[in-house]
Scaffold this active site. Structure first.
Site, PDB file in Angstrom:
ATOM      1  N   GLY A 169      -9.643  -8.330   9.480  1.00 21.93           N
ATOM      2  CA  GLY A 169     -10.505  -9.507   9.437  1.00 21.93           C
ATOM      3  C   GLY A 169     -11.946  -9.070   9.673  1.00 21.93           C
TER       4      GLY A 169
ATOM      5  CG  MET B 190      -3.244  -7.146  14.591  1.00 16.42           C
ATOM      6  SD  MET B 190      -1.961  -8.280  14.034  1.00 16.42           S
ATOM      7  CE  MET B 190      -0.910  -8.361  15.466  1.00 16.42           C
ATOM      8  CD  GLU B 191      -1.760  -2.709  12.598  1.00 12.10           C
ATOM      9  OE1 GLU B 191      -2.889  -2.675  12.061  1.00 12.10           O
ATOM     10  OE2 GLU B 191      -0.996  -3.679  12.497  1.00 12.10           O
TER      11      GLU B 191
ATOM     12  CD  GLU C  14      -2.683  -0.653   2.702  1.00 15.05           C
ATOM     13  OE1 GLU C  14      -3.889  -0.486   2.706  1.00 15.05           O
ATOM     14  OE2 GLU C  14      -1.987  -0.672   3.731  1.00 15.05           O
TER      15      GLU C  14
ATOM     16  CG  ASP D  30      -8.501 -12.151   7.592  1.00 14.08           C
ATOM     17  OD1 ASP D  30      -9.006 -12.337   8.703  1.00 14.08           O
ATOM     18  OD2 ASP D  30      -7.672 -11.234   7.365  1.00 14.08           O
TER      19      ASP D  30
HETATM   20  N1  SAH Z   1       2.298 -10.978   6.406  1.00 13.24           N
HETATM   21  C1  SAH Z   1       2.131  -9.623   6.824  1.00 13.24           C
HETATM   22  C2  SAH Z   1       1.776  -9.587   8.270  1.00 13.24           C
HETATM   23  C3  SAH Z   1       0.386  -9.282   8.434  1.00 13.24           C
HETATM   24  S1  SAH Z   1      -0.017  -9.065  10.107  1.00 13.24           S
HETATM   25  C4  SAH Z   1       3.385  -8.838   6.601  1.00 13.24           C
HETATM   26  O1  SAH Z   1       4.436  -9.430   6.537  1.00 13.24           O
HETATM   27  O2  SAH Z   1       3.307  -7.609   6.492  1.00 13.24           O
HETATM   28  C5  SAH Z   1      -1.649  -8.662   9.920  1.00 13.24           C
HETATM   29  C6  SAH Z   1      -1.977  -7.282   9.476  1.00 13.24           C
HETATM   30  O3  SAH Z   1      -3.259  -7.312   8.912  1.00 13.24           O
HETATM   31  C7  SAH Z   1      -2.019  -6.285  10.601  1.00 13.24           C
HETATM   32  O4  SAH Z   1      -1.671  -5.014  10.112  1.00 13.24           O
HETATM   33  C8  SAH Z   1      -3.490  -6.345  11.039  1.00 13.24           C
HETATM   34  O5  SAH Z   1      -3.935  -5.064  11.406  1.00 13.24           O
HETATM   35  C9  SAH Z   1      -4.246  -6.829   9.808  1.00 13.24           C
HETATM   36  N2  SAH Z   1      -5.171  -7.971   9.945  1.00 13.24           N
HETATM   37  C10 SAH Z   1      -5.763  -8.555   8.874  1.00 13.24           C
HETATM   38  N3  SAH Z   1      -6.540  -9.590   9.255  1.00 13.24           N
HETATM   39  C11 SAH Z   1      -6.445  -9.659  10.605  1.00 13.24           C
HETATM   40  C12 SAH Z   1      -6.982 -10.563  11.574  1.00 13.24           C
HETATM   41  N4  SAH Z   1      -7.766 -11.574  11.216  1.00 13.24           N
HETATM   42  N5  SAH Z   1      -6.657 -10.372  12.877  1.00 13.24           N
HETATM   43  C13 SAH Z   1      -5.851  -9.348  13.236  1.00 13.24           C
HETATM   44  N6  SAH Z   1      -5.285  -8.487  12.345  1.00 13.24           N
HETATM   45  C14 SAH Z   1      -5.565  -8.627  11.037  1.00 13.24           C
END
Ligand code: SAH
Length: 249
Positions: free
Chosen positions: A79, A193-194, A13, A217
């Site tokens: 998610g 998560m943020e 992004e 997801d």
């Molecule tokens: N593979 C990714 C890591 C993703 S961590 C990388 O290397 O960059 C997950 C990220 O997606 C976080 O920013 C979180 O905010 C978001 N996210 C998406 N689906 C989520 C879920 N089911 N639970 C928690 N965070 C999720």
């Protein structure tokens, strides 16, 4: 002059945003690369948020303290937990809660100690503008996302939702955990998560904040499937298109 902070959760992004910022300058602070430049005639600072509440709070604080941003927008993926919040939909936060905050019995469940509340609102006017841009982009999905990705991820008539987003330091990836979350916070539309951390920092500083998440997801047992492809092929296209269509007032 107003300076807009753009926080992206995903590398892909941010890369898309940076491509549209010719002449940007990199400034390193707190181990992060902040990109200072212009976005459609507006002064901006763009940065990768980093993952998790503390990392995102540090990034937001640096944007405000060191770069003087006076409004902030966040884009990323999340998610879907609310009923009918499907992969490919977009959720615009009207408020955030930390689903893993629990200082009970000293404070009510989810209440942030010493703030007297559990919810942190986003800025209504900024969010309204972003909602209009998101609506426009979703109605012209085919212009922004390739036919293969539309088919692969089953993107059929994606919708815009507005409401509560829950944040916490866990990637929610089991149906059982998602159900526990739904029970604790029935009105939550999405989990990530943020956002709640950034919303709290912005509330502390009085900086208007808007946040938008593409659903990657359903926070269930399949939550990890094709995550990076989705971010690359769908979410980062949405973010760029929505930020481009966003008319700041
Ligand atoms: N593979 C990714 C890591 C993703 S961590 C990388 O290397 O960059 C997950 C990220 O997606 C976080 O920013 C979180 O905010 C978001 N996210 C998406 N689906 C989520 C879920 N089911 N639970 C928690 N965070 C999720």
């Amino acid at each position: 002059m107003a300076i807009l902070g753009i926080m992206s959760a995903m590398h892909e992004e941010l890369a898309a945003v940076l491509d549209a910022m010719p002449g940007k300058q990199r400034v390193g602070v707190a181990g992060r690369d902040f990109w200072v430049g212009h976005w459609q005639g507006q002064e901006v600072v763009a940065v990768l948020s980093r993952i998790g509440k503390v990392a995102a709070a540090t990034t937001a604080t640096a944007l405000i303290e060191r770069f003087g941003v006076d409004r902030l927008v966040f884009t990323g993926v999340a998610g879907g937990v609310g009923p009918g919040v499907r992969v490919g939909d977009v959720v615009l936060a009207d408020s955030f809660v930390q689903h893993d905050m629990d200082a009970s019995p000293l404070f009510a469940r989810h209440e942030v100690p010493l703030y007297g509340r559990s919810r942190f609102d986003t800025h209504a006017e900024l969010s309204r503008g972003l909602a209009a841009a998101a609506q426009q982009v979703l109605s012209q999905l085919g212009t922004h996302v390739g036919p293969q990705a539309v088919a692969e991820f089953g993107l059929h008539a994606p919708r815009l939702h507005m409401g509560l987003i829950a944040s916490g330091d866990r990637f929610v990836s089991s149906a059982a955990e998602c159900q526990t979350l739904q029970q604790a916070l029935p009105e939550a539309l999405a989990v990530e998560m943020e956002g709640a951390a950034v919303a709290q920092v912005c509330a502390d500083y009085g900086v208007p904040f808007a946040a938008l998440r593409t659903i990657s997801d359903r926070a269930d047992d399949d939550a990890h499937a094709d995550f990076s492809r989705f971010v690359r092929e769908v979410a980062s296209r949405y973010s760029l298109a929505i930020l481009s269509a966003w008319r700041l007032v």
